[in-house]
Structures are given as structure tokens and as C-alpha cells.
Scaffold this active site. Structure first.
Site, mmCIF file in Angstrom:
data_model
loop_
_atom_site.group_PDB
_atom_site.id
_atom_site.type_symbol
_atom_site.label_atom_id
_atom_site.label_comp_id
_atom_site.label_asym_id
_atom_site.label_seq_id
_atom_site.Cartn_x
_atom_site.Cartn_y
_atom_site.Cartn_z
ATOM 1 N N ASP A 13 0.823 -1.222 0.000
ATOM 2 C CA ASP A 13 0.000 0.000 0.000
ATOM 3 C C ASP A 13 0.853 1.266 0.000
ATOM 4 O O ASP A 13 0.426 2.308 0.481
ATOM 5 C CB ASP A 13 -0.959 0.034 1.207
ATOM 6 N N ASN A 38 -5.435 -10.182 -4.233
ATOM 7 C CA ASN A 38 -5.246 -9.680 -2.870
ATOM 8 C C ASN A 38 -4.558 -8.325 -2.867
ATOM 9 O O ASN A 38 -4.557 -7.627 -1.855
ATOM 10 C CB ASN A 38 -4.439 -10.676 -2.032
ATOM 11 N N ALA A 39 -3.943 -7.966 -3.989
ATOM 12 C CA ALA A 39 -3.298 -6.657 -4.114
ATOM 13 C C ALA A 39 -4.224 -5.712 -4.867
ATOM 14 O O ALA A 39 -5.047 -6.135 -5.669
ATOM 15 C CB ALA A 39 -1.979 -6.794 -4.858
ATOM 16 N N HIS A 41 -4.253 -1.504 -6.621
ATOM 17 C CA HIS A 41 -3.628 -0.205 -6.781
ATOM 18 C C HIS A 41 -4.626 0.768 -7.383
ATOM 19 O O HIS A 41 -5.474 0.402 -8.188
ATOM 20 C CB HIS A 41 -2.340 -0.266 -7.607
ATOM 21 N N THR A 128 -6.824 -11.650 2.976
ATOM 22 C CA THR A 128 -7.932 -10.948 2.317
ATOM 23 C C THR A 128 -9.106 -11.869 2.031
ATOM 24 O O THR A 128 -10.175 -11.407 1.654
ATOM 25 C CB THR A 128 -7.467 -10.339 0.982
ATOM 26 N N GLN A 223 2.071 -5.910 -3.232
ATOM 27 C CA GLN A 223 2.364 -5.953 -1.798
ATOM 28 C C GLN A 223 3.707 -5.272 -1.486
ATOM 29 O O GLN A 223 4.043 -4.306 -2.148
ATOM 30 C CB GLN A 223 2.318 -7.397 -1.272
ATOM 31 N N THR A 298 -7.567 -0.994 -0.839
ATOM 32 C CA THR A 298 -8.220 -1.060 -2.147
ATOM 33 C C THR A 298 -8.970 -2.365 -2.322
ATOM 34 O O THR A 298 -10.051 -2.406 -2.917
ATOM 35 C CB THR A 298 -7.169 -0.920 -3.265
ATOM 36 N N THR A 300 -9.797 -4.808 0.335
ATOM 37 C CA THR A 300 -10.704 -5.219 1.408
ATOM 38 C C THR A 300 -11.532 -4.077 1.975
ATOM 39 O O THR A 300 -12.557 -4.327 2.608
ATOM 40 C CB THR A 300 -9.903 -5.835 2.565
ATOM 41 N N ARG A 302 -10.540 -2.458 4.411
ATOM 42 C CA ARG A 302 -10.170 -2.389 5.823
ATOM 43 C C ARG A 302 -9.336 -1.144 6.112
ATOM 44 O O ARG A 302 -8.509 -0.735 5.304
ATOM 45 C CB ARG A 302 -9.357 -3.624 6.235
ATOM 46 N N ASP A 332 2.551 14.848 1.584
ATOM 47 C CA ASP A 332 1.551 15.857 1.926
ATOM 48 C C ASP A 332 0.703 15.489 3.133
ATOM 49 O O ASP A 332 0.128 16.367 3.785
ATOM 50 C CB ASP A 332 0.637 16.107 0.727
#
Length: 437
Positions: A13, A38-39, A41, A128, A223, A298, A300, A302, A332
């Protein structure tokens, strides 16, 4: 020509999607080399938010060839959904190529993943629930299904009947779940094969053809380093190898083909799921980072755990991946803070340590040793060069570069493409002539 690997230098992430999207402008080929759905973006283009799980970020560039490599595991239903989503946004993904040797996630993988995680109780890993671990497990046991198997319905039937019967026994006897209908699964996946047949190719051959033609190849990891099966915070890891070496295995190339490795790290640290997290924050500071950074998964949805930048795991990521330079994202998010802490070492059982411990129990006992830096308390969102940055923000970046012992090539200041400072082109620019202490 330059062939570049982009990896996550933390627990995933980190903003690799944006960085890969940025670098894809200079790439002829983009290869996703490991992981599965599971990933995730997120890419923001002209205010349009696109969320992808399997398809490489380079798909937004019509002249860039995108490949899903052999090291990935593919959920065909999700892949078709992403293709449909791109089509609805007038993005042509007809040239996407999927490795014929990539393994396939099946319904029983998802069911078993969720059932096993529930059974772990307090020892849960934080999966996930998308079936990734069981898919890789079947691959290692040599009982998995590959994309090429979807293209021949008779072969598909032969390959699936035995595994479905065996998995149904597990689902029923171990977890009290309803069995799958074998005919329904076979029909569903045969249909996926027909719909995806034009995309399924020998990706390893395509990569080497591109290399011989001296094309620029970008290898995109999913990941992050600390989730690597062999080098991460085991057992709280993924089931593949996100580290730079995983690109060679997952894409089918030798290490001599790789020219440089770029690590992506947030200006702070986040983690999804279970496992030790030495710099984790609680209370209002954690809430501030989460809210400012939009720290929700993105895949899950969570909430991500948030903490200060951890230089110990950062240095470990530099070593494990052989990083040439860094991209620092979400600077930022720190704009409003009056003080910022950075972990420079750990205290373990009364001793100061500067390395990442391989023992999970030792890592859980590590306490962070912080250095405190002044915040800049002004917006950086509109900065487009290093000269635009507040001096204290520049000092923070120099501190990170010195701590990690690797220069910074890119600074990201928001989700949009234009909210980026490229210190030096990390693909075509000279190595190490970048922002450093």
C-alpha cells in the site's frame, strides 16, 4: 534501454500504482510478476479514479504492452471485471497478455481461505480471503490449474474433477460447508477460457522478445518487502515473493536483465492485517494519518494501521532488494503536523539494535527508538519542484535518504499524476545523481 523493477519497501500500500503509472510513460512493456487479487492499486487520472487488482498500471498507455506473468495467480472472474471496467471508461485493454502458465484461483480456494482464517481465531494472519494462499499452495503441491488449461474444455474437465472432489471433502468434513457442484464450476471456467483466450500467451517468450528488441521493460511488484513469504514478517506475510528477486522468478528472466530497482515507501508507515508493527500509533495521530491519507485497503476496504516512518525496515528493504533509489509518497499527509518522528533503531530486551530481527517473537518485543524532526505546517500539495518545498520538508526528505542510505528519485504529494516531483528520471537518468543527504 533500461529494465526496472518497482517494489514496495514497507508492508504494501505504498503507492506503487501511481509510481508505476508514472514510469510506464517511459516503458514499452510492463510486467506484473507476482500476487493476485489480494493486491490493489489506485490510479487517479484527470480526476478519474481507477482501481485495479490484476491488470498492470501501464494499461492506461496505449503504446505500452502489459503482461500478467507466470508468478501471478489469476482470478478470471475478477480479470474479466477489470477488462469490462476499463472498456466502460474507453480504455483499450485488448492488448493485455496473460501468461499461459499463471495459476488460476478457483471457488474452492476462496472458500478454504476464508474458512481457514476463521478457524485460526486469535492466531489469524489477516488474509484478504480471496483464495491467494490456497492457490499458491496447490501450485506448490503440483495440483493447480493454469490459464492454458482453461482453453481446452476436455482437458479442463480432466484436470478439475479430482481436485473438486477432494476439496469438497475438505469443505464438508473440516469446515461444515456445502460442496461445490463440479459441473457448474467446469462450465463456468470453460466460459472464462473462451472469453480470455485471445489474451493468453507465452509471456516469458514475449518478455525475452522485447529484451532482444531493446525495449524498456518495467516489472511491477504487488504488496511489499515485509510481506514477502521468505523475507517478511512471517507468518504475517503473503504467499509469494514481492521482493525484487521475485521479478526474475515470476517473469522468467535472469538477474542480469535487471538494470535498476526502485523502492516505493510512504513518508510514514501503514500495515493491513495482523502482525507486529513497532511504530504503530493510536488515538488522534493515527486517526489524522488515516483520514488525511485515505488509509483504507483497495481490496478489502479495511482501515490500515498507521505509524511513523520506520528506518530499520527501510534499510532492510534496501538490502534485500538492492535498491538504487526511492520514491517517497504521501509527503503531503504530514503537512499539518508540528512534529514528526522517525524510527532510527529498535530497543530489544534492553539492547539497541539497528537490524530487522528474523524472529517474529523478537520483532514483537522491539520498541522504536525515535528521532523527532520539526514539521513544516504548510501545504505541499501544489509543489512541483524541490525548490517549491518548505525547507523543513526538504530536511525531512534528506533525513530519510541519509537513514536509508539510498537517494530519493521521486516525491509524491497527492493522488493525481501531476502532484509529483521527479528529481531525476529513474529509468533514463544517471544512477544515484538524485536527492540525498
Amino acid at each position: 534501454m533500461a529494465n526496472v523493477v518497482v517494489i514496495g519497501a514497507q508492508w504494501g500500500d505504498e503507492g506503487k500504482g501511481k509510481i508505476t503509472d508514472l514510469l510506464s510513460r517511459s516503458a514499452d512493456v510492463v510486467v506484473r510478476y507476482q500476487g493476485g487479487v489480494n493486491a490493489g492499486h489506485t490510479i487517479v487520472v484527470d480526476g478519474q479514479v481507477l482501481k485495479l487488482h490484476l491488470i498492470p498500471s501501464g494499461i492506461l498507455y496505449p503504446d505500452t504492452t502489459c503482461l500478467i506473468g507466470s508468478g501471478t495467480v489469476v482470478d478470471p472472474k475478477v480479470l474479466l471485471g477489470e477488462l469490462a471496467m476499463l472498456a466502460s471508461n474507453d480504455i483499450d485493454a485488448s492488448g493485455l497478455k496473460v501468461a499461459s502458465t499463471a495459476h488460476v484461483t478457483l471457488p474452492y480456494h476462496r472458500l478454504l481461505d476464508q474458512a481457514m482464517e476463521q478457524q485460526r481465531g486469535n492466531q489469524r494472519i489477516g488474509t484478504t480471503g480471496r483464495g491467494i494462499g490456497p492457490t499458491y499452495s496447490d501450485k506448490a503441491e503440483r495440483s493447480g490449474l493454469r490459464m492454458i488449461d482453461l482453453l481446452d474444455e476436455q482437458l479442463l474437465r480432466e484436470r478439475l474433477q479430482g481436485p473438486i472432489a477432494a476439496k469438497n471433502l475438505q469443505l464438508q468434513k473440516l469446515y461444515g460447508l456445502e460442496p461445490l457442484d463440479a459441473e457448474e464450476v467446469i462450465a463456468e471456467y470453460a466460459d472464462y477460457g473462451r472469453r480470455l483466450s485471445s489474451h493468453v500467451v507465452d509471456c516469458t517468450r514475449a518478455i525475452h522478445d522485447a529484451a532482444r528488441a531493446r525495449k524498456n521493460i518495467l516489472f511491477e511488484g504487488a504488496q511489499g518487502t515485509l510481506l514477502d513469504l521468505d523475507h517478511g514478517t512471517y507468518p504475517y506475510v503473503t504467499s509469494s515473493n514481492p521482493v525484487a528477486g521475485g521479478a526474475c522468478i515470476g517473469a522468467g528472466v535472469g538477474p542480469t536483465l535487471i538494470d535498476r530497482v526502485i523502492g516505493v515507501a510512504k513518508a510514514y508507515t501503514t500495515r493491513v492485517g495482523e502482525g507486529p508493527f513497532p511504530t504503530e500509533l493510536e488515538g488522534s495521530l493515527s486517526d489524522h494519518l488515516c483520514d488525511r491519507g485515505g488509509e483504507y485497503g483497495t481490496t478489502t476496504g479495511r482501515r490500515r494501521r498507521c505509524g511513523w516512518f520506520d528506518g530499520v525496515i527501510g534499510r532492510y528493504a534496501v538490502e534485500v532488494n538492492g535498491l538504487d533509489c526511492l520514491a517517497i509518497t504521501k509527503l503531503d499527509v504530514l503537512d499539518e503536523l508540528d512534529e514528526i518522528q522517525v524510527c532510527v533503531a529498535y530497543e530489544l530486551d534492553g539492547q539497541r539494535v539497528n537490524h530487522f530481527p528474523s524472529s517474529a517473537s523478537e520483532f514483537a518485543r522491539c520498541q522504536p527508538v525515535f528521532e523527532t524532526l520539526p514539521g513544516w505546517q504548510t501545504s505541499t500539495a501544489d509543489c512541483r519542484s524541490l525548490d517549491d518545498l518548505p525547507e523543513k520538508a526538504m530536511s525531512y526528505l534528506r533525513f530519510l535518504a541519509d537513514l536509508m542510505e539510498v537517494p530519493i528519485a521521486i516525491v509524491s504529494l497527492g493522488a493525481s499524476r501531476d502532484q509529483t516531483i521527479v528529481v531525476e528520471d529513474p529509468i533514463h537518468g544517471p544512477k544515484r545523481a538524485l536527492l540525498s543527504a
